[in-house]
Design an enzyme around this catalytic site. Sequence first.
Site, PDB file in Angstrom:
ATOM      1  N   HIS A 198      78.174 125.944  10.002  1.00  0.00           N
ATOM      2  CA  HIS A 198      77.074 126.884  10.195  1.00  0.00           C
ATOM      3  C   HIS A 198      77.543 128.142  10.923  1.00  0.00           C
ATOM      4  O   HIS A 198      78.308 128.031  11.869  1.00  0.00           O
ATOM      5  CB  HIS A 198      75.974 126.206  11.007  1.00  0.00           C
ATOM      6  CG  HIS A 198      74.712 127.001  11.062  1.00  0.00           C
ATOM      7  ND1 HIS A 198      73.922 127.233   9.953  1.00  0.00           N
ATOM      8  CD2 HIS A 198      74.124 127.646  12.092  1.00  0.00           C
ATOM      9  CE1 HIS A 198      72.890 127.970  10.305  1.00  0.00           C
ATOM     10  NE2 HIS A 198      72.985 128.244  11.594  1.00  0.00           N
ATOM     11  N   CYS A 204      94.663 137.736 -14.583  1.00  0.00           N
ATOM     12  CA  CYS A 204      94.122 137.282 -13.287  1.00  0.00           C
ATOM     13  C   CYS A 204      94.506 138.163 -12.096  1.00  0.00           C
ATOM     14  O   CYS A 204      93.630 138.562 -11.316  1.00  0.00           O
ATOM     15  CB  CYS A 204      94.622 135.876 -12.965  1.00  0.00           C
ATOM     16  SG  CYS A 204      94.862 134.794 -14.368  1.00  0.00           S
ATOM     17  N   GLU A 234      83.317 140.612 -15.838  1.00  0.00           N
ATOM     18  CA  GLU A 234      84.188 140.990 -14.719  1.00  0.00           C
ATOM     19  C   GLU A 234      84.435 142.506 -14.726  1.00  0.00           C
ATOM     20  O   GLU A 234      84.321 143.177 -13.692  1.00  0.00           O
ATOM     21  CB  GLU A 234      85.514 140.232 -14.793  1.00  0.00           C
ATOM     22  CG  GLU A 234      85.355 138.752 -14.435  1.00  0.00           C
ATOM     23  CD  GLU A 234      86.655 137.961 -14.465  1.00  0.00           C
ATOM     24  OE1 GLU A 234      87.644 138.463 -15.038  1.00  0.00           O
ATOM     25  OE2 GLU A 234      86.670 136.837 -13.931  1.00  0.00           O
ATOM     26  N   GLU A 269      77.363 125.548   3.318  1.00  0.00           N
ATOM     27  CA  GLU A 269      76.664 124.406   3.930  1.00  0.00           C
ATOM     28  C   GLU A 269      75.417 124.027   3.136  1.00  0.00           C
ATOM     29  O   GLU A 269      74.946 122.895   3.213  1.00  0.00           O
ATOM     30  CB  GLU A 269      76.301 124.695   5.388  1.00  0.00           C
ATOM     31  CG  GLU A 269      75.263 125.775   5.571  1.00  0.00           C
ATOM     32  CD  GLU A 269      74.860 125.995   7.046  1.00  0.00           C
ATOM     33  OE1 GLU A 269      74.735 124.999   7.772  1.00  0.00           O
ATOM     34  OE2 GLU A 269      74.690 127.164   7.436  1.00  0.00           O
ATOM     35  N   CYS A 310      98.580 136.470 -17.112  1.00  0.00           N
ATOM     36  CA  CYS A 310      97.976 136.322 -15.777  1.00  0.00           C
ATOM     37  C   CYS A 310      98.543 137.338 -14.795  1.00  0.00           C
ATOM     38  O   CYS A 310      97.804 138.046 -14.113  1.00  0.00           O
ATOM     39  CB  CYS A 310      98.206 134.902 -15.268  1.00  0.00           C
ATOM     40  SG  CYS A 310      97.666 134.672 -13.579  1.00  0.00           S
ATOM     41  N   LYS A 332      93.505 141.945 -12.321  1.00  0.00           N
ATOM     42  CA  LYS A 332      92.030 141.920 -12.359  1.00  0.00           C
ATOM     43  C   LYS A 332      91.461 141.669 -10.964  1.00  0.00           C
ATOM     44  O   LYS A 332      90.530 142.329 -10.536  1.00  0.00           O
ATOM     45  CB  LYS A 332      91.580 140.839 -13.344  1.00  0.00           C
ATOM     46  CG  LYS A 332      90.087 140.693 -13.560  1.00  0.00           C
ATOM     47  CD  LYS A 332      89.380 139.823 -12.563  1.00  0.00           C
ATOM     48  CE  LYS A 332      89.950 138.464 -12.344  1.00  0.00           C
ATOM     49  NZ  LYS A 332      89.770 137.515 -13.420  1.00  0.00           N
ATOM     50  N   TYR A 389      83.857 136.005 -19.778  1.00  0.00           N
ATOM     51  CA  TYR A 389      84.513 136.256 -18.487  1.00  0.00           C
ATOM     52  C   TYR A 389      84.902 137.723 -18.322  1.00  0.00           C
ATOM     53  O   TYR A 389      84.576 138.365 -17.332  1.00  0.00           O
ATOM     54  CB  TYR A 389      85.809 135.453 -18.404  1.00  0.00           C
ATOM     55  CG  TYR A 389      85.710 133.985 -18.090  1.00  0.00           C
ATOM     56  CD1 TYR A 389      85.995 133.511 -16.823  1.00  0.00           C
ATOM     57  CD2 TYR A 389      85.391 133.062 -19.080  1.00  0.00           C
ATOM     58  CE1 TYR A 389      85.962 132.152 -16.539  1.00  0.00           C
ATOM     59  CE2 TYR A 389      85.353 131.706 -18.797  1.00  0.00           C
ATOM     60  CZ  TYR A 389      85.645 131.257 -17.526  1.00  0.00           C
ATOM     61  OH  TYR A 389      85.610 129.922 -17.255  1.00  0.00           O
TER      62      TYR A 389
HETATM   63  P1  NDP Z   1      85.138 134.640 -23.820  1.00  0.00           P
HETATM   64  O1  NDP Z   1      85.415 133.628 -24.830  1.00  0.00           O
HETATM   65  O2  NDP Z   1      84.876 134.225 -22.419  1.00  0.00           O
HETATM   66  O3  NDP Z   1      83.917 135.535 -24.289  1.00  0.00           O
HETATM   67  C1  NDP Z   1      83.931 136.194 -25.496  1.00  0.00           C
HETATM   68  C2  NDP Z   1      82.629 136.945 -25.644  1.00  0.00           C
HETATM   69  O4  NDP Z   1      82.680 137.784 -26.763  1.00  0.00           O
HETATM   70  C3  NDP Z   1      81.434 136.022 -25.820  1.00  0.00           C
HETATM   71  O5  NDP Z   1      80.356 136.541 -25.095  1.00  0.00           O
HETATM   72  C4  NDP Z   1      81.183 136.088 -27.318  1.00  0.00           C
HETATM   73  O6  NDP Z   1      79.840 135.903 -27.650  1.00  0.00           O
HETATM   74  C5  NDP Z   1      81.589 137.503 -27.622  1.00  0.00           C
HETATM   75  N1  NDP Z   1      82.037 137.724 -28.990  1.00  0.00           N
HETATM   76  C6  NDP Z   1      82.963 137.028 -29.670  1.00  0.00           C
HETATM   77  N2  NDP Z   1      83.154 137.569 -30.886  1.00  0.00           N
HETATM   78  C7  NDP Z   1      82.326 138.614 -30.968  1.00  0.00           C
HETATM   79  C8  NDP Z   1      82.054 139.568 -31.985  1.00  0.00           C
HETATM   80  N3  NDP Z   1      82.690 139.542 -33.147  1.00  0.00           N
HETATM   81  N4  NDP Z   1      81.120 140.514 -31.744  1.00  0.00           N
HETATM   82  C9  NDP Z   1      80.479 140.551 -30.558  1.00  0.00           C
HETATM   83  N5  NDP Z   1      80.687 139.684 -29.560  1.00  0.00           N
HETATM   84  C10 NDP Z   1      81.610 138.724 -29.763  1.00  0.00           C
HETATM   85  O7  NDP Z   1      86.373 135.633 -23.922  1.00  0.00           O
HETATM   86  P2  NDP Z   1      86.978 136.739 -22.961  1.00  0.00           P
HETATM   87  O8  NDP Z   1      87.605 137.700 -23.877  1.00  0.00           O
HETATM   88  O9  NDP Z   1      85.986 137.216 -21.964  1.00  0.00           O
HETATM   89  O10 NDP Z   1      88.086 135.931 -22.182  1.00  0.00           O
HETATM   90  C11 NDP Z   1      89.023 135.110 -22.881  1.00  0.00           C
HETATM   91  C12 NDP Z   1      89.301 133.857 -22.104  1.00  0.00           C
HETATM   92  O11 NDP Z   1      90.169 134.164 -21.028  1.00  0.00           O
HETATM   93  C13 NDP Z   1      88.078 133.229 -21.442  1.00  0.00           C
HETATM   94  O12 NDP Z   1      87.391 132.368 -22.291  1.00  0.00           O
HETATM   95  C14 NDP Z   1      88.666 132.509 -20.279  1.00  0.00           C
HETATM   96  O13 NDP Z   1      89.050 131.234 -20.694  1.00  0.00           O
HETATM   97  C15 NDP Z   1      89.882 133.334 -19.916  1.00  0.00           C
HETATM   98  N6  NDP Z   1      89.598 134.173 -18.743  1.00  0.00           N
HETATM   99  C16 NDP Z   1      89.379 133.567 -17.542  1.00  0.00           C
HETATM  100  C17 NDP Z   1      89.091 134.312 -16.421  1.00  0.00           C
HETATM  101  C18 NDP Z   1      88.830 133.637 -15.120  1.00  0.00           C
HETATM  102  O14 NDP Z   1      89.162 132.463 -14.980  1.00  0.00           O
HETATM  103  N7  NDP Z   1      88.218 134.309 -14.152  1.00  0.00           N
HETATM  104  C19 NDP Z   1      89.018 135.771 -16.469  1.00  0.00           C
HETATM  105  C20 NDP Z   1      89.243 136.305 -17.786  1.00  0.00           C
HETATM  106  C21 NDP Z   1      89.526 135.530 -18.870  1.00  0.00           C
HETATM  107  P3  NDP Z   1      79.176 134.443 -27.670  1.00  0.00           P
HETATM  108  O15 NDP Z   1      79.006 134.063 -26.229  1.00  0.00           O
HETATM  109  O16 NDP Z   1      77.880 134.672 -28.373  1.00  0.00           O
HETATM  110  O17 NDP Z   1      80.121 133.561 -28.413  1.00  0.00           O
END
Ligand code: NDP
Length: 455
Positions: free
Chosen positions: A435, A48, A181, A440, A43, A51, A177
């Site tokens: 407002h 976080c 982002e 709101e 983080c 980012k 995510y």
């Molecule tokens: P996520 O789990 O959010 O997303 C992973 C993405 O990668 C999905 O779209 C998934 O597709 C895709 N994917 C997975 N495997 C493959 C593959 N082999 N080939 C192609 N696409 C693939 O993971 P992130 O890496 O974005 O983030 C990890 C975690 O970190 C998040 O889940 C979240 O919990 C946390 N995080 C939170 C943030 C916040 O609170 N603002 C910011 C950043 C991270 P599909 O959808 O089809 O499964």
Amino acid sequence: MATHDFDLFVIGAGSGGVRASRIAASLGARVAVAEERYLGGTCVNVGCIPKKLFYYASDFGEGFDDAAGFGWTSEPRSHNWKKLIENKDREIARLNGVYERLLKDSGVTILDGRAQLLDAHTVAINGMRYRARYILVATGSWPVMPATPGIEHAISSNEAFHLDAMPQRAVLVGGGYIAVEFAGIFHGLGAHVTLVHRGPLPLTGFDYDLRAVLADEMRKRGVNLRLNRTVERIEKTAMGIRATLMNGDTLDADLIMYATGRRPNTRGFGLENAGVEVNSTGAVAVDEYSRTSVENIYAIGDCTDRIMLTPVAIAEGNAVAQTLFGPRPMKIDYQNVPSTVFSHPNVSTVGLTEEAARKRFAKIDVYKSSFRPLKHTLSGRDEKTFMKMVVDAATERVAGCHMVGPDAGEIMQGLALALRLGAKKSDFDATIGIHPTAAEEFMTMRQKSPEPASA
Ligand code: NDP
């Protein structure tokens, strides 16, 4: 005579490990925390915090555009990537220091290095062995890079925070995510961005309307969305890097970043020496008190198979410390955990999606609102804010609130409290709005959406 060197030995000084250490120490426990990389974990160092700083940097780009309608002139405009990185690094170093001070001031012993469990009560680190009454595994997670040919030419989010130069052409792979982002960050800083996602819309698992609205807004900004696509291979070319998609299309870029999920970081810590069970996803298996298969060993945060969010890890860390050294055992309520995706525009959510609520309740009422934010009446930006509320018709309790739009996370935090307190639709109706704000609108939603069958 003490039979243990420490009451609690924490492996990993990320958000959850640090919180558990400090709370346990404040409750009188002798605590050590081992960290092999950086205080504050993902983080603070590669997640976080940097980012959000990058997000602010990219948001200024839109701010300059929007300012013209309010009479401002802001040309010529340029962005200095090196300065952003330097300033960000300085702030992260300051935070590392803050974490160190907080731990030391709480009386926690910090051990720099990689800790290894030798058995259920013994940890080895830097050639020393320590006995501990309780052990907490808080080792976090690490980006997953699929075995795509040429993947070595791509980076993960870890490297994105230390790039020498801003890419002019960036390809993001993934639709979660991090991918959305960083699509917004690079685009806002001036790059030509393509997002390749294997699904039909980004943000699988979020409310369908949010996903569709976000995709529209990203497209309007100029992000090239390649949905239902996967990358077949990656090659270096004379001009940069090339991704070839499954359908044969090619994308030329300066940077290809994978954001395809994160895997629990559980290998190489000797968990097996202590008999700690790991489930099929590689995560440490825990019960509702974060206790592992071994009675005196606990695990929290991303290395377990729960919700990968910093505030969740912090809450789990606190709960473990309270359970072990406080007056009574404590567990976390995982219902209504709010979250925000810092995409452009932000997406934020708490509670059930419409799809999940339809499965859970016999009948639901859905309220939606889509409007042009006041700011954009003068900025001229073609952007819509979208809000949605899902209500259990039988109890009239609000089951979910969802939003795409500026400051969605700032708004959702308060709504998360309302949902936790069991607010009904009538409570929202009776609450006076502020407002003029976007928030709101959540208090003035009157028109139910037609049932899907009659829509
Ligand atoms: P996520 O789990 O959010 O997303 C992973 C993405 O990668 C999905 O779209 C998934 O597709 C895709 N994917 C997975 N495997 C493959 C593959 N082999 N080939 C192609 N696409 C693939 O993971 P992130 O890496 O974005 O983030 C990890 C975690 O970190 C998040 O889940 C979240 O919990 C946390 N995080 C939170 C943030 C916040 O609170 N603002 C910011 C950043 C991270 P599909 O959808 O089809 O499964």
